[in-house]
Design a protein around this motif. Structure first.
Motif, PDB file in Angstrom:
ATOM      1  N   PRO A  59       0.818  -1.223   0.000  1.00  0.00           N
ATOM      2  CA  PRO A  59       0.000   0.000   0.000  1.00  0.00           C
ATOM      3  C   PRO A  59       0.849   1.269   0.000  1.00  0.00           C
ATOM      4  CG  PRO A  59      -0.846  -1.568   1.612  1.00  0.00           C
ATOM      5  CD  PRO A  59       0.471  -2.092   1.132  1.00  0.00           C
ATOM      6  N   TYR A  60       2.040   1.180   0.592  1.00  0.00           N
ATOM      7  CA  TYR A  60       2.883   2.375   0.697  1.00  0.00           C
ATOM      8  C   TYR A  60       3.609   2.673  -0.607  1.00  0.00           C
ATOM      9  CZ  TYR A  60       1.477   1.450   5.349  1.00  0.00           C
ATOM     10  OH  TYR A  60       0.683   1.210   6.437  1.00  0.00           O
ATOM     11  N   TYR A  61       3.683   1.672  -1.476  1.00  0.00           N
ATOM     12  CA  TYR A  61       4.202   1.918  -2.820  1.00  0.00           C
ATOM     13  C   TYR A  61       3.131   2.648  -3.636  1.00  0.00           C
ATOM     14  CZ  TYR A  61       6.042   1.054  -7.491  1.00  0.00           C
ATOM     15  OH  TYR A  61       6.506   1.218  -8.772  1.00  0.00           O
ATOM     16  N   ILE A  62       1.887   2.224  -3.446  1.00  0.00           N
ATOM     17  CA  ILE A  62       0.775   2.899  -4.160  1.00  0.00           C
ATOM     18  C   ILE A  62       0.661   4.349  -3.662  1.00  0.00           C
ATOM     19  CG2 ILE A  62      -1.726   2.890  -4.614  1.00  0.00           C
ATOM     20  CD1 ILE A  62      -1.051   0.271  -5.565  1.00  0.00           C
ATOM     21  N   SER A  63       0.806   4.548  -2.364  1.00  0.00           N
ATOM     22  CA  SER A  63       0.639   5.907  -1.819  1.00  0.00           C
ATOM     23  C   SER A  63       1.774   6.830  -2.242  1.00  0.00           C
ATOM     24  CB  SER A  63       0.578   5.878  -0.289  1.00  0.00           C
ATOM     25  OG  SER A  63       1.868   5.656   0.262  1.00  0.00           O
ATOM     26  N   GLY A  64       2.920   6.233  -2.573  1.00  0.00           N
ATOM     27  CA  GLY A  64       4.080   7.038  -2.943  1.00  0.00           C
ATOM     28  C   GLY A  64       5.087   7.178  -1.812  1.00  0.00           C
ATOM     29  N   ALA A  65       4.757   6.628  -0.625  1.00  0.00           N
ATOM     30  CA  ALA A  65       5.716   6.707   0.496  1.00  0.00           C
ATOM     31  C   ALA A  65       6.969   5.887   0.174  1.00  0.00           C
ATOM     32  CB  ALA A  65       5.066   6.204   1.778  1.00  0.00           C
ATOM     33  N   ILE A  66       6.785   4.737  -0.477  1.00  0.00           N
ATOM     34  CA  ILE A  66       7.924   3.951  -0.983  1.00  0.00           C
ATOM     35  C   ILE A  66       8.007   4.283  -2.469  1.00  0.00           C
ATOM     36  CG2 ILE A  66       8.814   1.620  -1.428  1.00  0.00           C
ATOM     37  CD1 ILE A  66       7.168   0.695   1.033  1.00  0.00           C
ATOM     38  N   THR A  67       9.114   4.869  -2.874  1.00  0.00           N
ATOM     39  CA  THR A  67       9.147   5.363  -4.257  1.00  0.00           C
ATOM     40  C   THR A  67       9.736   4.340  -5.228  1.00  0.00           C
ATOM     41  OG1 THR A  67      11.205   6.437  -3.673  1.00  0.00           O
ATOM     42  CG2 THR A  67       9.237   7.828  -3.667  1.00  0.00           C
ATOM     43  N   LYS A  68      10.597   3.463  -4.722  1.00  0.00           N
ATOM     44  CA  LYS A  68      11.261   2.530  -5.649  1.00  0.00           C
ATOM     45  C   LYS A  68      10.640   1.144  -5.539  1.00  0.00           C
ATOM     46  CE  LYS A  68      15.824   4.470  -6.261  1.00  0.00           C
ATOM     47  NZ  LYS A  68      16.703   4.978  -5.235  1.00  0.00           N
ATOM     48  N   ARG A  69      10.152   0.628  -6.657  1.00  0.00           N
ATOM     49  CA  ARG A  69       9.545  -0.711  -6.677  1.00  0.00           C
ATOM     50  C   ARG A  69      10.550  -1.762  -6.188  1.00  0.00           C
ATOM     51  NH1 ARG A  69       9.359  -4.866 -10.180  1.00  0.00           N
ATOM     52  NH2 ARG A  69       7.397  -5.963 -10.611  1.00  0.00           N
TER      53      ARG A  69
END
Ligand code: FAD
Length: 567
Positions: A47-57
């Motif tokens: 979910p934090y990748y979708i939110s943008g909090a985690i920027t690198k896949r």
């Protein structure tokens, strides 16, 4: 030759089992079979990748097959599904193994001495019209997150509907909101976060409303209409839904285990003993697919969380390689981020403890997460659930902006130690003004509980007060509710029919308090009313109960007739 250990499922439980197995035995031949394209990925981080909090896949990929082999000498077969377990021949049949399709060298079956199942679960999808529309998603794997990200980027949805108000639903509601979408969360039950008591569901709802997320409770999703980008709810309303996320629960992945005749437990998870051995002595299991003991109630439950899955993977691998480690059950300790707040819980809720037939007490405290005079203090709500007979701690829940998970982790530790209210009251916790108060909220909650069980200051919950008011009204009467906050607080909002005597005036106004009936006393949080209760008790009022958590708990509970201004 070492033990041939095969592990099916390569994420939380399976990857941990593989790493532990190698640490236990250098000679074991370890093979990890994973249906998907990735092993050991951070599903909790999706979910934090979708939110943008985690920027690198790439940050979501914790380990690669090559990395596993280099460090642990574990043979990893990705894109390979285990399709049959031949228990007699100790053989697992595989499909999709690399090389098979091209007539290459990938194995179509693999022998085992010991097998560990860590197949997890899969997200449930409701069988409703439109559930297979191109704008409908579930979130469980890296390919899922890729699909959702691609849809967000290509289609630019402006509205999102999240069906299901549990952990993943709430995390995704935040993620969509952070990306600027108008979000509606739809929950079939009357409250969000059913793993917590109802008042916490309301606190969460209020936080979401503050952040612009609409919440509909007590209504189910009936259909998704892709052409109009709308969804219809069971209450007849229509909700805009450019993108829809289902997060309505997790089903254990049991097809393989059932087809091979392994026992299934009463809660619907795979049956294992306390060494995580299935009904076949050569097959162990871990993670979301198994049934475990709820360590407080002793009931058989499913706890689909990453912490238990990791620890179970460790135990299963150790035991598969000859050790004898017991898995002693789970408490369901969990935490969820909600924008600038968090909600966390451990052990039994008050509701679950009641349903288990326990004599339950609860203490609700609202207290700053560190000394209130030190800059930045933020109030948190902490509810401690205990057994009134034995004083044993049964569970806790908390909500607030800071320090929430710290308190819950303290109580989780208390649960493992089977501690009592007195033990918790005596805990010597780290204190300096920037971190806590001299009496930590955990200590204070225990004090409230101790005062309750000892009879010094009996408490009741806001829910119990609400029920008492309703029962009295139904019988044509009323209950005596004494509000000891100051006049300004009372006039801003109060329980209809309550009597206001500020605590500092109470000693001189005892004549205004009715005698010969139970007095339900409250203040804002329960502290001033505790003093009022003691004054009343020592002034000949025999039956005085303090509403734990005070007016804050009353508001969180909801369903009261609240008035503002003078009556
Ligand atoms: P999984 O991690 O699901 O792994 C099972 C693997 O088995 C899968 O990769 C699957 O492809 C594979 N598999 C299944 N069948 C086969 C087969 N026949 N052959 C080969 N491979 C197979 N928990 C928390 O405690 N905190 C959190 O914050 C949190 N957040 C989450 C957020 C999201 C979006 C999700 C999806 C889950 C979250 N969880 C969280 C739950 C946590 O991730 C799971 O409890 C945990 O991953 C379970 O581990 P597991 O090994 O049992 O199953």
């Amino acid at each position: 030759m070492g033990t041939k250990l095969v592990i099916i499922g390569g994420v939380a439980g399976g990857a941990t089992a593989a790493a532990r197995a190698r640490r236990v035995s250098e000679s074991a031949e370890i093979t990890l079979v994973e249906r998907g394209p990735y092993v050991s990925f951070a599903n909790c981080g999706l979910p934090y990748y979708i939110s943008g909090a985690i920027t690198k896949r790439s940050k979501l990929l914790l380990q690669t097959p090559e990395g596993f082999d280099a460090r642990y000498r574990v043979k990893v077969l990705v894109n390979t599904a285990a399709v049959e377990i031949d228990r007699k021949r100790h053989m697992v049949r595989l499909s999709g193994s690399p090389g098979q399709a091209e007539g290459g060298s990938g194995p179509s079956a693999i022998e085992y001495d010991k097998l560990i199942l860590a197949q997890g679960g899969s997200p449930a999808s409701p069988p409703i019209p439109g559930a297979d529309s191109p704008n409908v998603f579930t979130l469980w794997t890296i390919p899922d997150v890729d699909r959702i990200s691609a849809y967000l980027e290509k289609e630019g949805p402006r509205t999102a509907l999240v069906a299901g108000g549990g952990f993943i639903g709430l995390e995704m509601a935040e993620a969509f909101r952070e990306r600027g979408l108008d979000v509606t969360v739809v929950e079939l039950l009357p409250r969000l976060m059913s793993v917590m008591d109802g008042e916490f569901g309301r606190m969460i709802e209020a936080k979401l409303a503050e952040k612009g997320v609409r919440v509909v409770t007590g209504a189910g999703l009936e259909s998704v209409d892709y052409p109009s980008r709308e969804a219809r709810l069971s209450d007849g309303s229509r909700v805009p839904a450019d993108i829809v996320l289902f997060s309505i629960g997790v089903r254990p992945e049991l097809a393989l285990a059932k087809a091979s005749g392994l026992g299934i437990g009463s809660s619907g998870g795979l049956l294992v003993d306390d060494e995580l051995r299935t009904s076949d002595p050569d097959i162990y299991a871990a993670g979301d697919m198994i049934e475990v003991t709820q360590a407080v109630s002793g009931k058989k439950v499913r706890v689909p969380l990453a912490g238990p899955a990791n620890r179970q993977g460790r135990v299963a691998a150790s035991n598969a390689l000859g050790m004898r480690i017991k898995y002693r059950g789970a408490y369901g300790t969990s935490v969820v981020k909600l924008f600038d707040a968090a909600a966390a819980s451990t052990g039994l809720t008050e509701k679950a403890a009641r349903e288990a037939g326990m004599d339950v007490g609860s203490a609700m405290v609202f207290k700053d997460h560190h000394a209130s005079y030190y800059p930045g203090s933020k109030e948190l709500a902490l509810k401690l659930v205990y057994d009134r007979k034995s004083s044993r701690i049964l569970g806790a829940q908390a909500f607030g902006a800071e320090g929430v998970e710290k308190r819950i982790d303290v109580v989780a530790t208390a649960l493992r130690g089977k501690l009592t209210l007195q033990d918790l009251a005596d805990l010597d916790l780290a204190y300096a003004p920037p971190f806590s108060s001299a009496n930590d909220p955990v200590n204070v909650a225990a004090f409230v509980g101790l005062n309750d069980v000892s009879g010094l200051a009996p408490t009741e919950t806001a829910a119990a007060l609400k029920a008492a008011i309703a029962a009295a009204r139904a019988a044509g009467g009323s209950v005596a509710v004494l509000d000891v906050r100051n006049r300004g607080e009372y006039e801003a909002a109060h329980v209809f029919g309550s009597l206001n005597v500020p605590v500092d005036e109470l000693r001189f106004s005892l004549d205004s308090v009715p005698r010969g009936c139970r007095i339900h006393v409250h203040c804002r949080s329960g502290l001033r009313s505790y003093l009022a209760q003691r004054i009343l008790k020592q002034s000949g009022f025999d039956d005085v109960v303090n509403v734990t958590g005070g007016f804050m708990a009353i508001q969180a509970e909801g369903g009261f007739d609240i008035k503002s201004g003078g009556e």
